[in-house]
Write a protein that holds these residues in place. Structure first.
Motif, PDB file in Angstrom:
ATOM      1  N   ARG B 214      64.128 151.904 -15.047  1.00 27.93           N
ATOM      2  CA  ARG B 214      64.725 150.669 -14.852  1.00 27.93           C
ATOM      3  C   ARG B 214      64.705 150.312 -13.487  1.00 27.93           C
ATOM      4  O   ARG B 214      64.686 148.818 -13.871  1.00 27.93           O
ATOM      5  CB  ARG B 214      66.447 151.026 -15.939  1.00 27.93           C
ATOM      6  N   SER B 215      65.894 150.858 -12.443  1.00 21.27           N
ATOM      7  CA  SER B 215      65.232 149.660 -11.058  1.00 21.27           C
ATOM      8  C   SER B 215      64.361 149.146 -10.725  1.00 21.27           C
ATOM      9  O   SER B 215      64.020 148.088 -10.738  1.00 21.27           O
ATOM     10  CB  SER B 215      65.943 150.808 -10.417  1.00 21.27           C
ATOM     11  N   ALA B 216      62.566 150.281 -11.503  1.00 23.81           N
ATOM     12  CA  ALA B 216      61.445 149.794 -10.759  1.00 23.81           C
ATOM     13  C   ALA B 216      61.366 148.586 -12.011  1.00 23.81           C
ATOM     14  O   ALA B 216      60.860 147.465 -11.384  1.00 23.81           O
ATOM     15  CB  ALA B 216      60.366 150.514 -10.821  1.00 23.81           C
ATOM     16  N   VAL B 217      61.940 148.635 -12.850  1.00 22.26           N
ATOM     17  CA  VAL B 217      61.425 147.595 -14.101  1.00 22.26           C
ATOM     18  C   VAL B 217      61.833 146.390 -13.918  1.00 22.26           C
ATOM     19  O   VAL B 217      61.612 145.514 -13.819  1.00 22.26           O
ATOM     20  CB  VAL B 217      61.851 147.668 -15.437  1.00 22.26           C
ATOM     21  N   GLU B 218      63.808 146.166 -13.232  1.00 22.20           N
ATOM     22  CA  GLU B 218      64.419 145.266 -13.363  1.00 22.20           C
ATOM     23  C   GLU B 218      63.891 144.324 -11.905  1.00 22.20           C
ATOM     24  O   GLU B 218      63.663 143.450 -11.539  1.00 22.20           O
ATOM     25  CB  GLU B 218      65.582 145.563 -12.902  1.00 22.20           C
ATOM     26  N   ASP B 219      63.202 145.898 -10.872  1.00 24.78           N
ATOM     27  CA  ASP B 219      62.770 144.623  -9.200  1.00 24.78           C
ATOM     28  C   ASP B 219      60.901 143.803  -9.909  1.00 24.78           C
ATOM     29  O   ASP B 219      60.849 142.456  -9.951  1.00 24.78           O
ATOM     30  CB  ASP B 219      62.130 145.996  -8.605  1.00 24.78           C
ATOM     31  N   HIS B 220      60.947 144.264 -10.952  1.00 19.37           N
ATOM     32  CA  HIS B 220      59.194 143.850 -11.277  1.00 19.37           C
ATOM     33  C   HIS B 220      59.621 142.012 -11.377  1.00 19.37           C
ATOM     34  O   HIS B 220      58.677 141.350 -11.933  1.00 19.37           O
ATOM     35  CB  HIS B 220      58.886 145.124 -12.637  1.00 19.37           C
ATOM     36  N   TYR B 221      60.220 142.209 -12.663  1.00 17.48           N
ATOM     37  CA  TYR B 221      60.995 141.350 -13.610  1.00 17.48           C
ATOM     38  C   TYR B 221      62.590 140.171 -12.475  1.00 17.48           C
ATOM     39  O   TYR B 221      61.802 138.932 -12.211  1.00 17.48           O
ATOM     40  CB  TYR B 221      61.427 141.151 -14.504  1.00 17.48           C
ATOM     41  N   GLN B 222      62.495 140.273 -11.419  1.00 18.82           N
ATOM     42  CA  GLN B 222      63.519 139.932 -11.354  1.00 18.82           C
ATOM     43  C   GLN B 222      63.495 139.638  -9.841  1.00 18.82           C
ATOM     44  O   GLN B 222      63.656 138.871  -8.704  1.00 18.82           O
ATOM     45  CB  GLN B 222      65.005 140.472 -11.111  1.00 18.82           C
ATOM     46  N   SER B 223      61.946 139.954  -8.747  1.00 20.22           N
ATOM     47  CA  SER B 223      61.934 140.235  -7.362  1.00 20.22           C
ATOM     48  C   SER B 223      60.514 139.867  -7.122  1.00 20.22           C
ATOM     49  O   SER B 223      59.614 139.433  -5.991  1.00 20.22           O
ATOM     50  CB  SER B 223      62.648 141.453  -6.403  1.00 20.22           C
TER      51      SER B 223
END
Lengths: 140, 297
Positions: B214-223
């Motif tokens: 989920r950290s990678a997913v959140e980075d993908h969409y948020q950064s």
């Protein structure tokens, strides 16, 4: 040339070769249903007009008109029933073809375009067939 | 909006928790649906009361129709969610029926398949520019797009990647993520030109399939590039006329399968209905934030 044909047939397990005739066949069947339903609506409308004129005629003439309209209603019901029975399998065909256009391994981009064109024709005709009306216009 | 308490120890307890909290969440959702419907002013005709609609878009197989059905009460998420992906052939419209004299709001759901976009998207995206929609909900799934009635073995990607399933899956997820960005980019162009204040909600679904990263997913969409495109729209329009929110959710817990019943990816172990319900709650809270923005709070 022979080699190319043999490669093309092996791609996608011959999906295009199987799907294209089916798309053509069921587009034609739906088109025929729509055309026949349109003709029946015209016939019914004419029968209604003639019925108005035969109001002043004999009772035998009125019975004939009633019988004619009953026959037209039955024929329309048969068309609707046919479309209803075909629709689930046509939807399944539609979705298989759509997914192959989207993701499938096909012989060429031209095959993808061909499938897309034929799918559009099928979907247009399916939409028209779903709109076949069960009620008839009256001469008013 | 208080967070529902989550404390349960066994299956029976869990079932009760789900039911109780789903009922609470449903009440919140009903309230949100009521906001989306709008209200009719005194003397206003039914036509005049028609609120601008909400556009729902995204690639195929990411949960757009499922969401519209949830919002319009067409299905119950704990009882009768569809078990198989059912591709939408055309633009779908779901109407939020007005309670009493309220005006209607329309959810317009665009078909997601790339080959269907040329037929139906341009006109509705122009409607975004023309202010027909008060907001747009864009669905993504970190590439976990449902494959419909086709085997992965029939896909071009499978052939291109040595006919090996793991290589196919990696390539498929990447290709789908690239497509998510293309859809966002298309929408962003029209949001920039929209003639009225407009909001956008990004919903990243299928949390149960990527929960372990989920950290990678959140980075993908948020950064990453996704957020760069959102920033472009925000900078172009200004905060007063554009609001963006993002939520990560699972509308339905299900393995990633093809329509032929082939398993592509299992759910992440440990992701259960408790997490799912939390995500639905977060979705409700996020929509509520958009409501407050729309109402100028």
């Amino acid at each position: 040339m022979t080699t190319r044909t043999s490669t093309k047939k092996s791609v996608g397990n011959g999906f295009v070769e199987h799907a294209t005739p089916l798309l053509r066949e069921y587009t034609a069947k739906l088109e025929e249903s729509v055309r026949n339903a349109d003709e029946l609506h015209d016939l019914y409308y004419l029968a209604e007009l003639e019925n108005g004129e035969s109001e002043r005629g004999s009772s035998a003439s009125k019975r004939l008109q009633d019988e004619r309209r009953r026959s037209i209603r039955e024929r329309l019901a048969r068309i609707q029933s046919r479309v209803k029975k075909l629709t689930p399998a046509i939807n399944q065909l539609d979705r298989q073809v759509s997914q192959m256009i989207e993701h499938g391994e096909l012989g060429s981009e031209l095959e993808r375009v061909e499938l897309k064109l034929r799918l559009n024709e099928l979907e247009d005709m399916l939409a028209a067939a779903r709109k076949i009306k069960s009620s008839f216009p009256t001469a008013g | 909006m208080p967070d529902p308490s989550i404390e349960w120890s066994d299956a029976e307890d869990g079932g009760k928790w789900l039911w109780d909290n789903y009922t609470r969440i449903r009440a919140v959702w009903a309230d949100l649906a009521s906001w989306m419907r709008g209200t009719r002013a005194s003397g206003e005709s039914e036509e005049e009361a028609q609120e601008p609609g909400i556009l729902i878009l995204g690639p195929g197989g990411v949960g757009k129709s499922t969401f519209a059905k949830l919002m319009t009460d067409a299905v119950h998420p704990l009882a009768d969610m569809p078990v198989q992906y059912d591709e939408s052939m055309d633009v779908e419209s779901y109407t939020l029926e007005p309670p009493g004299d309220g005006g209607e709001t329309e959810f317009v759901v665009l078909p997601g398949q790339q080959h269907r976009r040329a037929d139906s998207w341009p006109e509705l995206l122009r409607d975004v520019q023309d202010g027909r929609f008060r907001g747009a909900i864009l669905f993504s799934a970190f590439g976990h797009h449902a494959l419909g009635d086709v085997s992965y073995k029939d896909s071009a990607l499978y052939a291109e990647h040595g006919r090996k399933k793991p290589a196919f899956l990696r390539a498929f997820l990447q290709k789908c993520r690239d497509d998510e960005l293309r859809v966002l980019s298309d929408l962003a162009t029209h949001l920039k030109l929209c003639s009225r204040p407009v909001w956008m909600l990004s919903v990243v679904t299928k949390q149960d399939l990527w929960w372990n990263v989920r950290s990678a997913v959140e980075d993908h969409y948020q950064s990453g590039p996704y957020s760069a495109i959102i920033d472009e729209v925000r900078n172009h329009r200004g905060a007063k006329s554009f609001r963006h929110e993002m939520v990560f959710a699972s509308l339905i817990i299900r393995r990633l399968m093809t329509g032929r019943g082939e398993l592509l990816k299992n759910n992440v172990a440990g992701y259960d209905q408790e997490y799912q319900l939390r995500s639905l709650w977060q979705l409700a809270v996020t929509i509520d934030a958009l409501r407050q923005w729309e109402q100028g709070k």
